[in-house]
Design a protein around this motif. Structure first.
Motif, PDB file in Angstrom:
ATOM      1  N   LEU A 128       0.823  -1.209   0.000  1.00 30.66           N
ATOM      2  CA  LEU A 128       0.000   0.000   0.000  1.00 30.66           C
ATOM      3  C   LEU A 128       0.859   1.261   0.000  1.00 30.66           C
ATOM      4  O   LEU A 128       0.513   2.251  -0.653  1.00 30.66           O
ATOM      5  CB  LEU A 128      -0.938  -0.004   1.207  1.00 30.66           C
ATOM      6  N   PHE A 129       1.967   1.241   0.728  1.00 30.71           N
ATOM      7  CA  PHE A 129       2.850   2.409   0.742  1.00 30.71           C
ATOM      8  C   PHE A 129       3.411   2.663  -0.653  1.00 30.71           C
ATOM      9  O   PHE A 129       3.421   3.805  -1.133  1.00 30.71           O
ATOM     10  CB  PHE A 129       3.986   2.194   1.736  1.00 30.71           C
ATOM     11  N   PHE A 130       3.868   1.611  -1.323  1.00 32.80           N
ATOM     12  CA  PHE A 130       4.399   1.765  -2.675  1.00 32.80           C
ATOM     13  C   PHE A 130       3.320   2.223  -3.654  1.00 32.80           C
ATOM     14  O   PHE A 130       3.582   3.026  -4.553  1.00 32.80           O
ATOM     15  CB  PHE A 130       5.021   0.447  -3.163  1.00 32.80           C
ATOM     16  N   GLY A 177       1.971   7.924   0.869  1.00 38.32           N
ATOM     17  CA  GLY A 177       2.293   6.584   1.341  1.00 38.32           C
ATOM     18  C   GLY A 177       1.611   6.287   2.658  1.00 38.32           C
ATOM     19  O   GLY A 177       1.057   5.195   2.858  1.00 38.32           O
ATOM     20  N   ALA A 178       1.624   7.262   3.583  1.00 38.20           N
ATOM     21  CA  ALA A 178       0.972   7.072   4.885  1.00 38.20           C
ATOM     22  C   ALA A 178      -0.546   7.033   4.740  1.00 38.20           C
ATOM     23  O   ALA A 178      -1.230   6.248   5.423  1.00 38.20           O
ATOM     24  CB  ALA A 178       1.386   8.189   5.839  1.00 38.20           C
ATOM     25  N   ALA A 179      -1.100   7.868   3.860  1.00 36.89           N
ATOM     26  CA  ALA A 179      -2.552   7.895   3.674  1.00 36.89           C
ATOM     27  C   ALA A 179      -3.075   6.562   3.148  1.00 36.89           C
ATOM     28  O   ALA A 179      -4.181   6.135   3.496  1.00 36.89           O
ATOM     29  CB  ALA A 179      -2.933   9.016   2.715  1.00 36.89           C
ATOM     30  N   PHE A 180      -2.274   5.896   2.327  1.00 29.73           N
ATOM     31  CA  PHE A 180      -2.705   4.614   1.773  1.00 29.73           C
ATOM     32  C   PHE A 180      -2.605   3.482   2.795  1.00 29.73           C
ATOM     33  O   PHE A 180      -2.960   2.332   2.480  1.00 29.73           O
ATOM     34  CB  PHE A 180      -1.888   4.273   0.526  1.00 29.73           C
ATOM     35  N   VAL A 184      -4.809  -0.676   6.825  1.00 26.95           N
ATOM     36  CA  VAL A 184      -4.027  -1.376   7.846  1.00 26.95           C
ATOM     37  C   VAL A 184      -4.374  -0.842   9.237  1.00 26.95           C
ATOM     38  O   VAL A 184      -4.554  -1.610  10.188  1.00 26.95           O
ATOM     39  CB  VAL A 184      -2.514  -1.224   7.569  1.00 26.95           C
ATOM     40  N   VAL A 185      -4.489   0.476   9.362  1.00 26.52           N
ATOM     41  CA  VAL A 185      -4.838   1.077  10.650  1.00 26.52           C
ATOM     42  C   VAL A 185      -6.226   0.626  11.092  1.00 26.52           C
ATOM     43  O   VAL A 185      -6.445   0.299  12.273  1.00 26.52           O
ATOM     44  CB  VAL A 185      -4.770   2.616  10.555  1.00 26.52           C
ATOM     45  N   LEU A 229      -5.919  13.168  -2.617  1.00 21.88           N
ATOM     46  CA  LEU A 229      -5.573  12.483  -1.368  1.00 21.88           C
ATOM     47  C   LEU A 229      -6.825  12.076  -0.599  1.00 21.88           C
ATOM     48  O   LEU A 229      -6.900  10.958  -0.078  1.00 21.88           O
ATOM     49  CB  LEU A 229      -4.707  13.389  -0.496  1.00 21.88           C
ATOM     50  N   ALA A 230      -7.821  12.954  -0.520  1.00 19.12           N
ATOM     51  CA  ALA A 230      -9.003  12.686   0.301  1.00 19.12           C
ATOM     52  C   ALA A 230      -9.855  11.552  -0.273  1.00 19.12           C
ATOM     53  O   ALA A 230     -10.315  10.677   0.477  1.00 19.12           O
ATOM     54  CB  ALA A 230      -9.838  13.956   0.438  1.00 19.12           C
TER      55      ALA A 230
END
Length: 265
Positions: A128-130, A177-180, A184-185, A229-230
């Motif tokens: 997901l980060f990539f 990368g963090a938003a994607f 996982v969160v 992003l949103a």
């Protein structure tokens, strides 16, 4: 009176001295560093630091006015900035090896049901980060730079600084990368019992508002990057809610399974 049906602790007898953990941690860090160094050496030879920076700058250069180029306001920037790009690329390419070393270090201390949860999360978070970084580079950059240059006055000759551009790119890569990582969160929060899947569905509207607020804060002040992003964050939230139920069933603890068996009985 002891309970003969109580399952034995599968980690019993596997404890190691603290010094042994430190030695293993050192060895894992050395192996991860070697992997990054090897990839850095390969990239330094081919395609080379300069070519890597040209590749990174391509989305911006493609939208600069004809005859305009990027500039370096620091004497050593033409040398240091491409090296930083090469190191960043080396770390990204060696990330599977780095994560494997992390996994190999912590795996002996995990129960089997925890291993069933951790490994898929490590792999999915990396992918997901990539995907977030690639989405930013191949789609967002082109749209943002086109939008910005469309508002630039004709009397201004754009000549971005290479260090400022690197800082901008890094912040955008980290943000996307963090938003994607939203799925996982969501899965981890649900699996740890911090929130139920039903509550996650109820909070859908609040998350949409939060996603647009986050996008407005961490992206440039243009509509294109904020929407870019949103909207994916909202879609990924739904994906996380869907995946949470599956992971909760897939990574049940022995106590959970025993409790369900007693309930059915």
């Amino acid at each position: 009176m002891t309970d003969s049906h109580k399952p034995e602790d599968e980690l019993a007898g596997t404890e190691q001295p603290f010094v042994s953990h430190l030695i293993e941690l050192r060895d894992r860090l050395v192996r991860a560093s070697i992997a990054v160094a090897v990839v850095f050496g390969i990239l330094a030879v081919f395609p080379g630091p300069s070519a890597l920076y040209d590749l990174l700058a391509a989305p911006l250069v493609a939208h600069l006015p004809k005859g305009s180029t990027m500039i370096a306001t620091n004497v050593i920037s033409p040398f240091l900035v491409p090296l930083k790009i090469t190191l960043m690329a080396a770390f990204f390419l060696a990330l599977p090896v780095v994560l494997y070393q992390v996994w190999a270090f912590v795996a002996p201390g995990l129960y089997s049901h925890e291993k069933r949860l951790v490994m898929p999360l490590v792999v999915s978070s990396t992918v997901l980060f990539f995907v977030g970084v690639a989405f930013c580079y191949f789609f967002v950059f082109g749209q943002v730079f086109k939008f910005i240059q469309g508002f630039a006055p004709k009397s201004i000759m754009a000549a971005p600084d290479i260090e400022a551009y690197l800082s901008f790119v890094m912040s955008m890569f980290i943000a996307f990368g963090a938003a994607f990582e939203v799925p996982v969160v969501v899965v981890v929060a649900a699996r740890m019992g911090l929130v139920t899947v039903a509550k996650l569905r109820e909070w859908r509207g609040y998350f949409i508002v939060l996603a647009f607020v986050i996008a407005a804060v961490i992206t440039p002040p243009d509509v294109v990057s904020q929407l870019a992003l949103a909207i994916p964050m909202c879609i990924l939230y739904e994906l996380g809610v869907f995946a949470a139920g599956y992971f909760i069933r897939y990574s049940k603890t022995p106590d959970d399974e025993a409790g369900e068996a007693q309930t059915k009985a």
